[in-house]
Design a protein around this motif. Structure first.
Motif, PDB file in Angstrom:
ATOM      1  N   LYS A   8      41.887  37.293  23.935  1.00 12.53           N
ATOM      2  CA  LYS A   8      41.229  38.406  24.487  1.00 12.53           C
ATOM      3  C   LYS A   8      41.434  38.359  26.143  1.00 12.53           C
ATOM      4  O   LYS A   8      41.260  37.204  26.825  1.00 12.53           O
ATOM      5  CB  LYS A   8      39.910  38.614  23.995  1.00 12.53           C
ATOM      6  CG  LYS A   8      39.959  38.820  22.354  1.00 12.53           C
ATOM      7  CD  LYS A   8      38.589  38.923  22.026  1.00 12.53           C
ATOM      8  CE  LYS A   8      38.838  39.253  20.473  1.00 12.53           C
ATOM      9  NZ  LYS A   8      37.074  39.042  19.918  1.00 12.53           N
ATOM     10  N   PHE A   9      41.303  39.320  26.848  1.00 13.54           N
ATOM     11  CA  PHE A   9      41.321  39.082  28.259  1.00 13.54           C
ATOM     12  C   PHE A   9      40.696  40.334  29.006  1.00 13.54           C
ATOM     13  O   PHE A   9      40.467  41.537  28.299  1.00 13.54           O
ATOM     14  CB  PHE A   9      42.857  39.263  28.776  1.00 13.54           C
ATOM     15  CG  PHE A   9      43.638  40.135  28.391  1.00 13.54           C
ATOM     16  CD1 PHE A   9      43.880  41.455  29.215  1.00 13.54           C
ATOM     17  CD2 PHE A   9      44.501  40.158  27.315  1.00 13.54           C
ATOM     18  CE1 PHE A   9      44.597  42.618  29.015  1.00 13.54           C
ATOM     19  CE2 PHE A   9      45.345  41.142  27.045  1.00 13.54           C
ATOM     20  CZ  PHE A   9      45.263  42.269  27.813  1.00 13.54           C
ATOM     21  N   ALA A  10      40.313  40.113  30.151  1.00 17.18           N
ATOM     22  CA  ALA A  10      39.685  41.287  30.917  1.00 17.18           C
ATOM     23  C   ALA A  10      40.087  41.106  32.490  1.00 17.18           C
ATOM     24  O   ALA A  10      40.038  39.914  33.053  1.00 17.18           O
ATOM     25  CB  ALA A  10      38.247  41.471  30.864  1.00 17.18           C
ATOM     26  N   VAL A  11      40.523  42.087  33.263  1.00 19.36           N
ATOM     27  CA  VAL A  11      40.616  42.073  34.588  1.00 19.36           C
ATOM     28  C   VAL A  11      39.565  42.833  35.379  1.00 19.36           C
ATOM     29  O   VAL A  11      39.209  43.894  35.252  1.00 19.36           O
ATOM     30  CB  VAL A  11      41.857  42.812  34.887  1.00 19.36           C
ATOM     31  CG1 VAL A  11      42.278  42.592  36.406  1.00 19.36           C
ATOM     32  CG2 VAL A  11      43.034  42.239  34.262  1.00 19.36           C
ATOM     33  N   TYR A  12      38.773  41.930  36.195  1.00 24.54           N
ATOM     34  CA  TYR A  12      37.934  42.469  37.217  1.00 24.54           C
ATOM     35  C   TYR A  12      38.169  42.587  38.605  1.00 24.54           C
ATOM     36  O   TYR A  12      39.063  41.808  39.158  1.00 24.54           O
ATOM     37  CB  TYR A  12      36.549  41.472  36.955  1.00 24.54           C
ATOM     38  CG  TYR A  12      35.781  41.630  35.831  1.00 24.54           C
ATOM     39  CD1 TYR A  12      34.750  42.668  35.820  1.00 24.54           C
ATOM     40  CD2 TYR A  12      36.153  41.139  34.506  1.00 24.54           C
ATOM     41  CE1 TYR A  12      33.863  42.841  34.520  1.00 24.54           C
ATOM     42  CE2 TYR A  12      35.493  41.438  33.260  1.00 24.54           C
ATOM     43  CZ  TYR A  12      34.224  42.180  33.382  1.00 24.54           C
ATOM     44  OH  TYR A  12      33.501  42.382  32.383  1.00 24.54           O
ATOM     45  N   ALA A  13      37.801  43.632  39.235  1.00 22.94           N
ATOM     46  CA  ALA A  13      37.799  43.872  40.591  1.00 22.94           C
ATOM     47  C   ALA A  13      36.904  43.049  41.493  1.00 22.94           C
ATOM     48  O   ALA A  13      35.802  42.783  40.912  1.00 22.94           O
ATOM     49  CB  ALA A  13      37.777  45.234  41.140  1.00 22.94           C
ATOM     50  N   LEU A  14      37.450  42.251  42.588  1.00 26.52           N
ATOM     51  CA  LEU A  14      36.552  41.454  43.421  1.00 26.52           C
ATOM     52  C   LEU A  14      36.085  42.291  44.452  1.00 26.52           C
ATOM     53  O   LEU A  14      36.614  43.077  45.070  1.00 26.52           O
ATOM     54  CB  LEU A  14      37.479  40.339  43.920  1.00 26.52           C
ATOM     55  CG  LEU A  14      37.943  39.163  43.036  1.00 26.52           C
ATOM     56  CD1 LEU A  14      38.801  38.354  43.667  1.00 26.52           C
ATOM     57  CD2 LEU A  14      36.427  38.349  42.731  1.00 26.52           C
ATOM     58  N   PRO A  15      34.815  42.246  45.019  1.00 29.82           N
ATOM     59  CA  PRO A  15      34.213  41.217  44.606  1.00 29.82           C
ATOM     60  C   PRO A  15      33.154  41.645  43.044  1.00 29.82           C
ATOM     61  O   PRO A  15      33.110  43.047  43.061  1.00 29.82           O
ATOM     62  CB  PRO A  15      33.016  41.034  45.509  1.00 29.82           C
ATOM     63  CG  PRO A  15      32.851  42.346  46.329  1.00 29.82           C
ATOM     64  CD  PRO A  15      34.417  42.942  46.233  1.00 29.82           C
ATOM     65  N   VAL A  16      33.044  40.725  42.339  1.00 34.34           N
ATOM     66  CA  VAL A  16      32.140  41.127  40.932  1.00 34.34           C
ATOM     67  C   VAL A  16      30.879  41.143  41.293  1.00 34.34           C
ATOM     68  O   VAL A  16      30.146  40.050  41.734  1.00 34.34           O
ATOM     69  CB  VAL A  16      32.443  39.951  39.887  1.00 34.34           C
ATOM     70  CG1 VAL A  16      31.763  40.350  38.854  1.00 34.34           C
ATOM     71  CG2 VAL A  16      33.898  39.923  39.913  1.00 34.34           C
TER      72      VAL A  16
END
Length: 393
Positions: A20-28
């Motif tokens: 499983k994976f997730a992509v987050y924008a920076l900054p969190v």
């Protein structure tokens, strides 16, 4: 896909047959901006599936043969490129256990990776896939920092009276102790509580792997899993705690060896063994009224969880709040009812309508103990730690 954003974090949660994976924008910040999430399923089987759902509702899906975690990650990287997702600034991994040497979230280097290889006995179902994922990222993106976020970290300060097994002291010094797991989930749940966990709380993370934690002042005082994720309450295919004499009997009288015991306790036990049908709760709930063995499996699971709640009320000296999370905890209302209904005399009183509708608060107004359902978010916990440790805050 990224809407002009050029900096992201990739969070990876590797299992033996799925990734499983997730992509987050920076900054969190706060609840984070998740740009995409998905999974590679049925790794190692003849036909697997990769799917990605983006924040702007774009969906990518493909089927194929993903022979191992490395193959699965390579396909994931290609798909993220196809969706124009920027190369991540860092990658965070959920790592179930770092053994006795790694109890804090940390940046991954050669020494950390070697410690993980040496800790395989502490999480034999999980660590091989997690190590393979780390190595695959290194092979594709050697310049990108990687961070190991340990499920055991949340429990690292549990009192010795709870962590020590009644075994010779040399084994304690060799790392034979209670570690506890699901720590990333517990950490997230505590962050969502109105008092940041300062009250007396029991959190029940119930999924195919299930555990409970007794938490006071934001600190874990005890948890049900032990040296490995096999211990504690019974689970979908894991035994939970057993009389050690059972294992001696299987070895001496039935001729079991180590690998056979591992397969029995982790893959063939639990609700699967009792029901003879499945370890999946939704499957079992659908057949509960028709199959007595299925009903018994669910009853024993509820009993196991309920008994642990009672024990942890004693550990905490009372209880202010009970929280359900995880796949079963969040979605199986009949099991929440089965667990809690006999506990009314101890102050846990469910509202049947709120429970069926899975509202955030499912206890009655006159319940001395608040009962909540809070969806967990381990990925966000990983993203927060990865940002901090990789120096991207």
């Amino acid at each position: 896909m990224a809407g002009g954003l050029t900096s992201t974090l990739l969070c990876i949660n590797s299992g033996s047959s799925s990734l499983k994976f997730a992509v987050y924008a920076l900054p969190v910040v706060d609840q984070g901006q998740c740009l995409a999430e998905g999974a590679v399923e049925r790794i190692g089987q003849s036909v697997g599936r990769l799917w990605i759902q983006t924040a702007n509702t774009e969906r990518h899906e493909e089927r194929g043969h993903f022979a191992d975690p490395g193959t699965a990650l390579a396909a994931l990287f290609r798909s993220l490129d196809t969706l124009s997702c920027p190369r991540p600034a860092a990658v965070g991994h959920r790592v179930v256990s770092g053994g006795p040497r790694r109890l804090e979230h940390t940046r991954i280097d050669a020494d950390v990776l070697q410690d993980l290889r040496n800790a395989l006995a502490f999480a034999p179902l999980h660590l091989p896939a997690e190590i393979a994922a780390i190595e695959a990222v290194s092979a594709s993106w050697p310049e990108i920092p990687q961070v190991a976020c340990f499920d055991t970290a949340f429990h690292r300060d549990i009192p010795e009276v709870a962590a020590r097994f009644p075994l010779p002291r040399n084994l304690w010094h060799e790392g034979v102790r209670k570690y506890g797991f699901h720590g990333l989930s517990y950490e997230y749940i505590v962050s969502q509580l109105p008092d940041a966990g300062r009250g007396r709380s029991i959190v029940a993370h119930l999924g195919n792997g299930a555990s409970l934690a007794a938490i006071a002042d934001g600190r874990c005082l005890d948890t049900s899993m032990g040296l490995t994720p096999t211990g504690g309450v019974i689970m979908g295919t894991r035994s939970g705690d057993l009389d050690p004499g059972v294992l001696l009997y299987l070895i001496e009288e039935k001729g079991y060896n180590g690998p056979q015991l591992e397969r029995l306790l982790n893959r063939l036990a639990g609700m699967l063994a009792i029901s003879g049908v499945s370890g999946d709760v939704q499957t079992l709930l659908a057949q509960r009224d028709k199959e007595p063995h299925v009903a018994q499996a669910l009853d024993i699971f509820a009993y196991s969880v309920r008994k642990t709640i009672g024990a942890y009320m004693a550990v905490l000296g009372g209880l202010d709040r009970l929280v359900f999370t995880g796949g079963i905890g969040e979605h199986a209302a009949p099991l929440r009812w089965s667990i809690c209904r006999p506990l009314e005399g101890l102050g846990i009183r469910l509202d049947p309508v709120a429970n069926t509708e899975a509202r955030r608060c499912i206890s009655r107004e006159d319940s001395p103990i608040e009962v909540l359902v809070i969806p967990t978010n381990e990925d966000l916990t990983i993203a927060r730690h990865t940002q901090r440790i990789a120096g991207l805050a």
